[in-house]
Design an enzyme around this catalytic site. Structure first.
Site, PDB file in Angstrom:
ATOM      1  N   GLU A  63       0.829  -1.207   0.000  1.00 35.14           N
ATOM      2  CA  GLU A  63       0.000   0.000   0.000  1.00 35.14           C
ATOM      3  C   GLU A  63       0.863   1.256   0.000  1.00 35.14           C
ATOM      4  O   GLU A  63       2.091   1.198   0.127  1.00 35.14           O
ATOM      5  CB  GLU A  63      -0.944  -0.047   1.213  1.00 35.14           C
ATOM      6  N   ASN A  64       0.177   2.386  -0.166  1.00 34.75           N
ATOM      7  CA  ASN A  64       0.874   3.670  -0.209  1.00 34.75           C
ATOM      8  C   ASN A  64      -0.041   4.743   0.343  1.00 34.75           C
ATOM      9  O   ASN A  64      -1.264   4.639   0.189  1.00 34.75           O
ATOM     10  CB  ASN A  64       1.263   3.984  -1.675  1.00 34.75           C
ATOM     11  N   TYR A  67      -3.314   6.382  -1.871  1.00 37.07           N
ATOM     12  CA  TYR A  67      -3.942   5.050  -1.930  1.00 37.07           C
ATOM     13  C   TYR A  67      -3.891   4.328  -3.279  1.00 37.07           C
ATOM     14  O   TYR A  67      -3.534   3.163  -3.342  1.00 37.07           O
ATOM     15  CB  TYR A  67      -5.402   5.129  -1.462  1.00 37.07           C
ATOM     16  N   CYS A  72      -2.193  -4.771  -5.426  1.00 34.43           N
ATOM     17  CA  CYS A  72      -2.681  -6.013  -4.812  1.00 34.43           C
ATOM     18  C   CYS A  72      -1.615  -7.113  -4.876  1.00 34.43           C
ATOM     19  O   CYS A  72      -0.772  -7.129  -5.777  1.00 34.43           O
ATOM     20  CB  CYS A  72      -3.900  -6.533  -5.559  1.00 34.43           C
ATOM     21  N   GLU A  74      -1.872 -10.265  -5.728  1.00 38.77           N
ATOM     22  CA  GLU A  74      -1.902 -11.115  -6.926  1.00 38.77           C
ATOM     23  C   GLU A  74      -1.088 -10.483  -8.046  1.00 38.77           C
ATOM     24  O   GLU A  74      -0.339 -11.146  -8.757  1.00 38.77           O
ATOM     25  CB  GLU A  74      -3.351 -11.299  -7.418  1.00 38.77           C
ATOM     26  N   CYS A 111      -9.969  -9.275  -6.524  1.00 38.06           N
ATOM     27  CA  CYS A 111     -10.703  -8.117  -7.054  1.00 38.06           C
ATOM     28  C   CYS A 111     -10.747  -8.183  -8.587  1.00 38.06           C
ATOM     29  O   CYS A 111     -10.012  -8.962  -9.218  1.00 38.06           O
ATOM     30  CB  CYS A 111     -10.048  -6.809  -6.583  1.00 38.06           C
TER      31      CYS A 111
HETATM   32  N1  THU Z   1      -6.136  -6.498  -2.140  1.00 39.59           N
HETATM   33  C1  THU Z   1      -5.357  -7.474  -2.673  1.00 39.59           C
HETATM   34  O1  THU Z   1      -4.153  -7.542  -2.401  1.00 39.59           O
HETATM   35  N2  THU Z   1      -5.937  -8.353  -3.516  1.00 39.59           N
HETATM   36  C2  THU Z   1      -7.247  -8.323  -3.889  1.00 39.59           C
HETATM   37  O2  THU Z   1      -7.666  -9.104  -4.740  1.00 39.59           O
HETATM   38  C3  THU Z   1      -8.157  -7.382  -3.264  1.00 39.59           C
HETATM   39  C4  THU Z   1      -7.550  -6.349  -2.404  1.00 39.59           C
HETATM   40  C5  THU Z   1      -5.518  -5.498  -1.255  1.00 39.59           C
HETATM   41  C6  THU Z   1      -5.503  -4.100  -1.793  1.00 39.59           C
HETATM   42  C7  THU Z   1      -5.405  -3.301  -0.527  1.00 39.59           C
HETATM   43  O3  THU Z   1      -4.043  -3.238  -0.127  1.00 39.59           O
HETATM   44  C8  THU Z   1      -6.155  -4.150   0.501  1.00 39.59           C
HETATM   45  O4  THU Z   1      -6.210  -5.460  -0.039  1.00 39.59           O
HETATM   46  C9  THU Z   1      -7.549  -3.655   0.793  1.00 39.59           C
HETATM   47  O5  THU Z   1      -8.303  -3.524  -0.352  1.00 39.59           O
END
Ligand code: THU
Length: 156
Positions: A63-64, A67, A72, A74, A111
C-alpha cells in the site's frame, strides 16, 4: 435465447487434505501475506504462484499513502513472474488473506483488476492456471482456471 454459464469448483475442507505441492503453495502464500505492507487497510493479502518448473513466487499487497499507488498481492506476484520468468508457465496461484475487511462468512476472492491480469497471464501462456482461494474458515476453494473467475472477460 437463454444461455447459461456453469461453474465447477472444488471445496476442500482443510489444508491438510491438499496434495503436498498445494500445501506448500498455501504455506508460501501465508508467509507472503505475513510480510504484506498494508498499514492503511490493515488487510493483509498473500499470493503464491507455482511455476511449471516447481519454483514458487510470492507476492503481497503493497500500500501507499497515496492510496491508488498501491498494488494487490496477486498483481505483485504475477507481474514479478512476467518480468522475470516470462517463458515459464504458471501452474497455480494461491491467495490467502488476514483482516476483517471481508465479512467472515463471505467468500475470499480476487478483485476485478486482479482477475483481469490473471486472465491475461493465463491466455498468454495458453494453459490454465489453477486457482486456490483459502477461505476464512480454513477451507480451500479450487478453480480449474482463471477464466472461471471472469466470464465474458476482456481479452484478445
Ligand atoms: N487487495 C489485494 O491484495 N488483492 C485483492 O484481490 C483485493 C484487495 C488489497 C488491496 C489493498 O491493499 C487491501 O487489499 C484492501 O483492499
Amino acid at each position: 435465447m437463454n444461455q447459461e454459464f456453469t461453474l465447477s469448483y472444488q471445496l476442500i475442507s482443510s489444508e491438510e487434505k491438499l496434495h503436498a505441492a498445494d500445501q506448500q503453495l498455501v504455506t508460501a502464500a501465508k508467509s507472503a501475506r505475513n510480510r504484506a505492507y498494508a498499514p492503511y487497510s490493515n488487510y493483509q493479502v498473500g499470493a503464491a504462484l507455482r511455476l511449471q518448473n516447481g519454483q514458487l513466487i510470492e507476492g503481497n499487497n503493497q500500500e501507499n499513502i497515496a492510496y491508488p499507488s498501491g498494488l494487490c498481492a496477486e498483481r505483485v506476484a504475477l507481474f514479478y513472474a512476467g518480468a522475470n520468468f516470462p517463458n515459464e508457465p504458471i501452474a497455480a496461484i494461491c491467495i490467502v488473506v488476514k483482516g476483517s475487511l471481508i465479512a467472515a462468512q463471505n467468500f475470499v476472492s480476487p478483485c476485478g483488476s486482479c482477475r483481469q491480469v490473471m486472465l491475461e497471464s493465463e491466455s498468454r501462456q495458453e494453459q490454465p492456471i489453477r486457482v486456490l482461494l483459502v477461505q476464512n474458515d480454513g477451507s480451500i476453494l479450487i478453480l480449474k482456471a482463471c477464466r472461471d473467475l471472469l466470464p465474458f472477460g476482456f481479452m484478445k
